[in-house]
Design a protein around this motif. Structure first.
Motif, PDB file in Angstrom:
ATOM      1  N   GLY A 231       0.826  -1.194   0.000  1.00 52.42           N
ATOM      2  CA  GLY A 231       0.000   0.000   0.000  1.00 52.42           C
ATOM      3  C   GLY A 231       0.864   1.248   0.000  1.00 52.42           C
ATOM      4  O   GLY A 231       2.013   1.221  -0.459  1.00 52.42           O
ATOM      5  N   TYR A 232       0.319   2.331   0.518  1.00 55.15           N
ATOM      6  CA  TYR A 232       0.996   3.623   0.458  1.00 55.15           C
ATOM      7  C   TYR A 232       1.376   4.098   1.854  1.00 55.15           C
ATOM      8  O   TYR A 232       0.744   3.759   2.849  1.00 55.15           O
ATOM      9  N   ALA A 367      -7.178   0.282 -14.630  1.00 56.31           N
ATOM     10  CA  ALA A 367      -6.305   1.450 -14.581  1.00 56.31           C
ATOM     11  C   ALA A 367      -4.840   1.043 -14.685  1.00 56.31           C
ATOM     12  O   ALA A 367      -4.051   1.665 -15.402  1.00 56.31           O
ATOM     13  N   MET A 368      -4.462  -0.016 -13.970  1.00 50.55           N
ATOM     14  CA  MET A 368      -3.077  -0.472 -14.010  1.00 50.55           C
ATOM     15  C   MET A 368      -2.720  -0.999 -15.401  1.00 50.55           C
ATOM     16  O   MET A 368      -1.645  -0.688 -15.944  1.00 50.55           O
ATOM     17  N   PRO A 710      -1.952   6.352  -8.184  1.00 53.08           N
ATOM     18  CA  PRO A 710      -1.006   5.759  -9.144  1.00 53.08           C
ATOM     19  C   PRO A 710       0.316   5.406  -8.469  1.00 53.08           C
ATOM     20  O   PRO A 710       0.939   6.240  -7.813  1.00 53.08           O
ATOM     21  N   ASP A 711       0.731   4.189  -8.636  1.00 49.65           N
ATOM     22  CA  ASP A 711       1.961   3.730  -7.996  1.00 49.65           C
ATOM     23  C   ASP A 711       3.187   4.278  -8.720  1.00 49.65           C
ATOM     24  O   ASP A 711       3.114   4.721  -9.874  1.00 49.65           O
ATOM     25  N   ILE A 819       1.484  10.374  -4.071  1.00 47.84           N
ATOM     26  CA  ILE A 819       0.652  11.512  -4.479  1.00 47.84           C
ATOM     27  C   ILE A 819       1.526  12.714  -4.814  1.00 47.84           C
ATOM     28  O   ILE A 819       1.270  13.444  -5.783  1.00 47.84           O
ATOM     29  N   TYR A 820       2.582  12.936  -4.036  1.00 47.76           N
ATOM     30  CA  TYR A 820       3.503  14.021  -4.364  1.00 47.76           C
ATOM     31  C   TYR A 820       4.172  13.776  -5.715  1.00 47.76           C
ATOM     32  O   TYR A 820       4.353  14.703  -6.513  1.00 47.76           O
TER      33      TYR A 820
END
Length: 890
Positions: A231-232, A367-368, A710-711, A819-820
């Motif tokens: 995850g993030y 999306a991926m 988005p990864d 996100i950055y």
């Protein structure tokens, strides 16, 4: 070649060694016991339990068989929807159960949940407690007093301990809640508080002690502690398989040492929890396939690491093999290309690991998949640009480039001078400008030529009569044609010119109506046709009016890149692009290729490719033998680029079948050069706009829905491709184009500014077969655009920058790295649109005039008491003052 093979082996070995050096290995305390309790949800797959994810007894029984060696007890979170099957099946495996009653705002459901929990406690001896509600106060689904009433209601009906599960601070803030339960079930999840994995265990123990101090004598159970494996990040909290393993092993060891009661969240990954900040599915100590994610003893390592390394090395080797097919690659050239190939291999391995280590619902999978699909051409383009950097910077010098020395060496004293017929098409051309073109032709230092001037679809006598008179003055070599109602635009006019061409003319020369040629043009280049295999010789375009304005200055710099970089490299593979002026074509080659075709609006490039497909040799020289005029305005510049891109796409549709095996005489190198050229131009620009627009759609999803972030495997390649493109432009301009730094930077802005224009042309080409031939205004048609010429670019630029701001602002609490990075990508994607806005603004500004800068320099010098240094103007610059009329399509 042996040296190149050695280089490839060395780079591959270095890549393998890098994997070895970067292999992560962490130490953590060994745990050989059995966990006291783990959270368990009997759901499988991505379906939501409230909709279509109903567990079966067989699945639960299989899970209990897997969990029995790992834990003495499990904690449930509800008692309906199939979860009620768990306690009796767990009893078969000897596993205790803490039953849960899910409490929210729905009164009827709450009643059903509590009644079901009570029944399970009464009828299953392995039930050791009931948890009424899970973070109900935190979610604000119930008030504290109302929840206490529900707890008391359940307590009155059972003989097992009853509590509620809440985040630790809720217990401290509401001591009355603690008084109403049999024991405190506190959730301590340092990840959600932004603590790093290294701080997590210490933080949990500190909070545990706070609870003990606040409620002395009260039984305290850490009802949830865990760490996500994917995850993030949330502030300093970074999820990951190593972080999860080390954190849990540290926590369990220390908890056991002080006699803490605890429950690990959770037993098995839950893919349906994708909405929980990206980490929801990944809290399990087992993955969704019921396989252990890590070992509880020994060093923490990635068991699939060397498999990934093997994939990276294999891809790197496969992508490096084409290097062996290059013509005389140098050691440095091979090293750069192989390093890039291995870099792509490492990225592919990372994508493979990500795909296997994550769960996808249909939306995230789409999306991926879409993102990765769009990255494939982007990576191909980046690789092609790296190859060009390596070739120009480290490869051999061009060997096929024509030069006066080469052609002079081929000439002999008594050689024959084949007749050249020079064709000059014109459409509403200013007569004085066209006279200059014809006067330059008359000064050619070549004994055997004619000049056919064809003015088409220009009924106004003021435009054609002076030219007819001038041709008579210049002599019988100059043929004048005034053709009306010509079909096929410029190609139609050139077909008529061919009909009036002298029968003994062997070579056809094409120049635009604004081009002033040098006297040695034919003398230097015609000898190349002594080789009967040569069908075409192309000289570059250049311009004599770059000093009219800053706009003209940067445009000329942008054009120069194509003629000093791209054309030179393509010439090495006999794959040049014909661009309509300063071109010499063997008449026989033109006839065999079918002549001027009128089914595309880039008839020159179309004919050139057809000639190459016939197997003729082509040559290019980067010496300037003629100078024309630049587009008058930024609008004209964009219209010209739109026509080139649309015509290019027409050519792709027309010729793609001839790139199939056996369909033409194109070599593999020629096919590669043309395919990569189209991809590098039409594909790159269109792809850039498409991805930017898709990202704009993605922004609100990321910013407000908190899903589908988005990864880095999608965003970092975009940044890398931008860096490659920037390095490609700057390096090749420095190495090949003789212009100063300010003009080079202006050229870069001009090149970026037409991204939207080219993408629109490609979109037009997909939905239409033909568009009208758009003329490019030159020579003074309009010295200044009346309107701002980048409206849509400005809109998209503002949206991209606003999207970046929204992402940063909404991410200020979470501080998620991805996100950055995504926001940074939006800023990079705004640069081409910003470039268009900048040039359109420049054109409407006083600073576009060189007179403004000359005056500013004089004023500055006067203020400091110095003598101003005159600003240089372009060599051979000639200003043209012409009437407001149409130009031909060049």
């Amino acid at each position: 070649m042996r040296a190149v093979v050695a280089v490839l082996l060395i780079v591959t070995a270095a890549h393998a060694a890098l994997w070895g050096v970067l292999r992560e290995k962490r130490d953590a305390p060994d745990f050989r016991g059995i966990l006291p309790s783990v959270s368990y949800a009997p759901f499988d797959g991505s379906g939501h339990p409230d909709v279509d994810n109903i567990p079966t007894a067989e699945k639960i029984r299989a899970d209990m068989k897997v969990l029995a060696p790992l834990t003495r007890a499990i904690r449930l979170y509800s008692s309906t929807g199939g979860v009620e099957l768990v306690p009796p099946i767990a009893n078969e495996a000897g596993i205790k159960v803490t039953v849960g009653a899910w409490i929210d705002k729905h009164v009827d459901r709450n009643e059903r949940e509590m009644q079901a929990a009570v029944e399970l406690a009464k009828h299953n001896s392995n039930v050791n407690g009931i948890v009424v509600g899970n973070e109900t106060i935190y979610r604000a689904d119930q008030k504290v007093d109302d929840l206490i009433k529900l707890i008391q209601k359940v307590k009155s009906q059972v003989n097992v301990p009853v509590t509620t599960g809440e985040i630790w601070n809720i217990w401290l803030e509401h001591p009355e809640l603690a008084s109403s339960v049999d024991f405190i079930a506190a959730h301590i999840l340092p990840y959600w508080e932004g603590f790093s994995d290294k701080q997590a265990v210490d933080q949990a123990l500190i909070i545990y002690q706070k609870l003990r101090d606040a409620f002395p004598g009260k039984r305290i159970v850490i009802a949830e502690f865990g760490w996500p494996s994917a995850g993030y990040n949330l502030k300093n909290a970074v999820p990951g398989p190593f972080e999860q393993a080390v954190t849990l092993r540290n926590f369990v060891t220390r908890a056991e040492s002080i006699g803490m009661e605890y429950n690990i969240v959770e037993a098995i990954d839950q893919p349906w929890k994708y909405f929980e900040g990206g980490v929801g599915p990944y809290w399990g100590i087992l993955n969704a396939s019921r396989e252990p994610k890590f070992n509880w003893t020994g060093p923490v390592v990635d068991p699939a690491y060397w498999k990934l390394a093997g994939i990276a090395l294999l891809i790197g080797v496969l992508l490096s093999l084409p290097i062996l097919r290059l013509y005389r690659p140098t050691v440095m050239q091979a090293a750069v290309l192989s390093a890039a190939a291995n870099g792509v291999g490492a990225w592919v391995a990372t994508v493979f690991a990500y795909w296997n280590g994550h769960y996808f619902v249909w939306g995230s999978a789409f999306a991926m998949t879409l993102g990765l699909t769009l990255l494939v051409p982007l990576i191909l383009i980046a690789m092609a640009r790296i190859e060009e950097i390596a070739t120009v910077a480290f490869g051999h010098r061009p060997v096929r480039l024509l030069s006066p020395e080469k052609t002079a060496a081929a000439a002999v004293a008594e050689r024959k001078f084949p007749k050249v017929s020079i064709h000059v098409p014109a459409y509403f051309e200013p007569p004085e400008m066209l006279k200059q073109t014809l006067d330059a032709v008359a000064r050619l230092d070549y004994p055997n030529f004619e000049c056919v001037v064809i003015i088409n679809n220009t009924p106004d006598q003021a435009f054609w009569q002076p030219i007819q008179d001038h041709c008579r003055t210049l002599g019988e070599r100059f043929k004048f044609i005034n053709a009306e109602k010509v079909q096929g635009f410029k190609a139609g006019a050139l077909r008529i010119a061919m009909e009036r061409t002298a029968a003994d003319a062997e070579i056809i020369g094409i120049i635009d109506a604004d081009y002033v040629v040098q006297p040695d043009w034919l003398k230097d280049l015609v000898p190349a046709f002594d080789d009967p295999r040569v069908g075409l010789v192309q000289a570059p375009q250049d311009h004599r009016d770059e000093d009219l304005s800053l706009m003209h200055y940067v445009m000329n710099g942008e054009y120069a890149g194509f003629f000093d970089i791209g054309m030179v490299q393509r010439n090495e593979f006999n794959s040049i692009i014909v661009h309509g002026t300063m071109c010499l074509i063997r008449r026989d080659a033109m006839d065999k290729a079918g002549g001027w075709a009128g089914d595309t609006i880039c008839e020159d490039t179309d004919l050139g490719l057809a000639i190459i497909e016939q197997g003729w040799l082509t040559h290019y020289t980067n010496k300037r033998y003629g100078h024309g005029l630049l587009p008058d305005t930024y609008e004209a510049f964009k219209k010209q680029r739109h026509r080139w891109a649309y015509g290019g796409f027409q050519i792709v549709k027309k010729h793609w079948r001839r790139f199939l095996p056996g369909a033409s005489r194109l070599s593999q190198d020629q096919k590669r050069e043309f395919a990569l050229g189209w991809l590098n131009w039409l594909g790159a620009e269109s792809l850039g706009v498409l991805v930017a627009l898709l990202n704009l759609i993605w922004v609100p999803i990321v910013a407000f829905a908190d899903i589908a972030i988005p990864d880095k495997i999608l965003t970092l390649p975009i940044i890398a491709a931008f860096v490659v493109s920037l390095a490609h432009f700057l390096a090749l301009y420095r190495l090949r184009v003789s212009i100063k730094t300010p003009q080079m930077l202006g050229a870069m802005i001009a090149a970026m500014s037409v991204q939207w224009t080219v993408s629109r042309a490609v979109a037009n080409g997909m939905i239409t077969e033909h568009l009208p031939f758009a003329r490019t205004s030159k020579g003074g048609l309009s010295r200044m655009s009346i309107e701002f010429q980048a409206f849509w670019e400005a809109v998209i630029c503002v949206l991209l920058l606003a999207g970046a701001v929204v992402l940063v602002v909404t991410n200020s609490f979470r501080q998620i790295t991805e996100i950055y990075i995504f926001a940074g990508v939006l800023v990079l994607q705004s640069l081409p649109f910003m470039s268009a806005v900048a040039l359109a603004t420049l054109e409407l500004s006083r600073i576009n005039s060189f007179a403004f800068w000359r005056h500013a320099r004089i004023r500055s010098a006067e203020l400091i008491g110095l003598r101003p240094v005159p600003m240089p103007t372009a060599v051979g610059a000639q200003r043209q003052v012409t009437s407001d009329v149409g130009r031909d399509g060049n």
